[in-house]
Design a protein around this motif. Structure first.
Motif, PDB file in Angstrom:
ATOM      1  N   UNK A 198      -1.693  -4.255  11.025  1.00 19.14           N
ATOM      2  CA  UNK A 198      -3.043  -3.651  10.402  1.00 19.14           C
ATOM      3  C   UNK A 198      -4.191  -4.262  11.125  1.00 19.14           C
ATOM      4  N   UNK A 199      -5.309  -3.608  11.269  1.00 22.68           N
ATOM      5  CA  UNK A 199      -6.563  -4.232  11.780  1.00 22.68           C
ATOM      6  C   UNK A 199      -7.082  -5.218  10.851  1.00 22.68           C
ATOM      7  N   UNK A 235     -11.367   6.994   4.572  1.00 25.87           N
ATOM      8  CA  UNK A 235     -11.543   7.589   3.663  1.00 25.87           C
ATOM      9  C   UNK A 235     -10.117   7.916   2.920  1.00 25.87           C
ATOM     10  N   UNK A 236      -9.214   8.015   3.798  1.00 31.10           N
ATOM     11  CA  UNK A 236      -7.888   8.206   3.396  1.00 31.10           C
ATOM     12  C   UNK A 236      -7.293   6.757   2.719  1.00 31.10           C
ATOM     13  N   UNK A 242      -2.179   2.490   0.629  1.00 27.05           N
ATOM     14  CA  UNK A 242      -1.102   2.431   1.382  1.00 27.05           C
ATOM     15  C   UNK A 242      -1.247   3.527   2.514  1.00 27.05           C
ATOM     16  N   UNK A 243      -2.238   4.246   2.533  1.00 23.16           N
ATOM     17  CA  UNK A 243      -2.370   5.390   3.675  1.00 23.16           C
ATOM     18  C   UNK A 243      -1.834   4.887   4.918  1.00 23.16           C
ATOM     19  N   UNK A 248       1.760   6.055   9.228  1.00 24.12           N
ATOM     20  CA  UNK A 248       2.397   5.541  10.440  1.00 24.12           C
ATOM     21  C   UNK A 248       4.114   5.847  10.255  1.00 24.12           C
ATOM     22  N   UNK A 249       4.741   5.779   9.048  1.00 25.21           N
ATOM     23  CA  UNK A 249       6.033   6.253   8.702  1.00 25.21           C
ATOM     24  C   UNK A 249       6.105   7.614   8.844  1.00 25.21           C
TER      25      UNK A 249
END
Length: 264
Positions: A198-199, A235-236, A242-243, A248-249
């Protein structure tokens, strides 16, 4: 000598990033025996982390592979990194650094030297596309000059999901940048060893390590479609923390009954 709380925090975060890095390399088989990997080192936090992790990984006995970093400077684009800092950073990481200066104007006046049939026209001279095109063209050329078989980019998990959102919204396709891509026109593979990181984790680590920021940033970086996708992803995340992981999944969890039916 007892470690400080800051040193402990850095080691903990490095361990977390390394875990994601190794999972990506093993899960997607990104590194193989005898590889010579060229890193696209822009000087931003992502490419610095990629250089650090690949440099450390190359020191492990198996698989044996080599790493070289390439920093490309485009004459007509007034944003850059401190070259002396990049040289020192690569030296500490044990990664040789190559620097290439390219000019868009020189390239556009010598189209005969570019034989892939994709030469942009002069109307695109001020576009982000043109700058990125020349940087990638130089990466591909240098990779072949040095005998590299892979090019590593510092795209992280957020980049992968943002690209998926961009394709959904603007192209009507469910696709993104893959962890590994075989180029069709040359014997090179693109790999993205940071694709599971994650960034936010990279930002935290870069601040802990004191990564030097680029001297001048791209003046168009906040006007791109990717920036809009980044805002959409934010926003998500506000709706669901956990968006990032769920999106990604989702790319590997498409149920067969929802796939288009092919004609027999």
């Amino acid at each position: 000598m007892e470690k400080t709380q800051e040193q402990i925090a850095i080691e903990k975060q490095r361990t977390r990033l390394t875990k994601f890095f190794h999972e990506a390399c093993a899960g997607y088989q990104l590194i193989e025996e005898g590889d010579h990997i060229l890193i696209g080192l822009s000087g931003g936090k992502d490419s610095l982390l990629l250089t650090e992790l690949l440099g450390k990984r190359a020191q492990i006995y198996k698989p044996r592979f080599r790493v070289t970093a390439l920093h490309v400077r485009v004459k007509e684009r007034d944003y850059h990194s401190d070259l002396s800092y990049l040289e020192d950073f690569c030296r500490q990481a044990g990664v040789p650094l190559v620097v290439r200066d390219v000019s868009i104007n020189d390239g556009m006046s010598a189209t005969s030297s570019l034989n892939d049939g994709m030469m942009p026209n002069r109307r695109e001279a001020n576009s982000c596309f043109l700058c990125a095109w020349y940087r990638r063209k130089t990466l591909f050329n240098v990779a072949q000059e040095l005998g590299c078989n892979k090019i590593a980019f510092g795209h992280h998990k957020d980049d992968v999901v943002q690209t998926m959102l961009m394709n959904l919204v603007f192209a009507g396709s469910f696709a993104t940048m893959p962890p590994m891509l075989q180029l069709e026109k040359m014997p090179l593979r693109i790999i993205r060893p940071l694709c599971l990181i994650p960034e936010a984790d990279i930002i935290a680590y870069s601040q802990m390590r004191g990564y030097e920021k680029q001297s001048k940033l791209c003046p168009f970086e906040h006007e791109s479609a990717r920036e809009k996708a980044k805002d959409l992803l934010a926003q998500m995340k506000a709706l669901n923390p956990e968006a990032l992981s769920t999106l990604y999944n989702a790319m590997t969890n498409i149920k067969p009954e929802y796939l288009p039916k092919t004609k027999s």
